[in-house]
Design a protein around this motif. Structure first.
Motif, PDB file in Angstrom:
ATOM      1  N   ARG A  12       0.865  -1.383   0.099  1.00  0.00           N
ATOM      2  CA  ARG A  12      -0.019   0.013  -0.077  1.00  0.00           C
ATOM      3  C   ARG A  12       1.115   1.282   0.137  1.00  0.00           C
ATOM      4  O   ARG A  12       0.498   2.281  -0.643  1.00  0.00           O
ATOM      5  N   GLU A  21      -5.241  -2.913  -3.760  1.00  0.00           N
ATOM      6  CA  GLU A  21      -6.379  -3.616  -3.642  1.00  0.00           C
ATOM      7  C   GLU A  21      -6.451  -4.892  -4.061  1.00  0.00           C
ATOM      8  O   GLU A  21      -7.072  -5.899  -3.440  1.00  0.00           O
ATOM      9  N   ARG A  24      -4.737  -6.950  -1.331  1.00  0.00           N
ATOM     10  CA  ARG A  24      -5.653  -7.025  -0.382  1.00  0.00           C
ATOM     11  C   ARG A  24      -6.570  -8.339  -0.670  1.00  0.00           C
ATOM     12  O   ARG A  24      -6.572  -9.126   0.457  1.00  0.00           O
TER      13      ARG A  24
END
Length: 64
Positions: A12, A21, A24
């Protein structure tokens, strides 16, 4: 899982938001698989492949 959590947070900081994203989503799949197991009849590879490939694709676009 703690090391993966830290790595996901480092992504990040170092990469654009779409890369984080995707990382994750992949991390959450891994975490769920470790703690909850797999859906009946599914292999680990099949279960994790879609988000893994999405992460690799967006990461490649980011550095390419």
């Amino acid at each position: 899982m703690n090391r993966l959590w830290v790595a996901e947070r480092l992504i990040r900081v170092q990469f654009p938001l779409p890369v984080h994203e995707a990382a994750r989503a992949h991390f959450l799949d891994l975490n769920r698989t470790v703690w909850e197991g797999l859906p009946e009849g599914e292999s680990v590879r099949d279960h994790l492949e879609a988000n893994r490939l999405a992460f690799l694709d967006v990461a490649r676009e980011s550095v390419g």
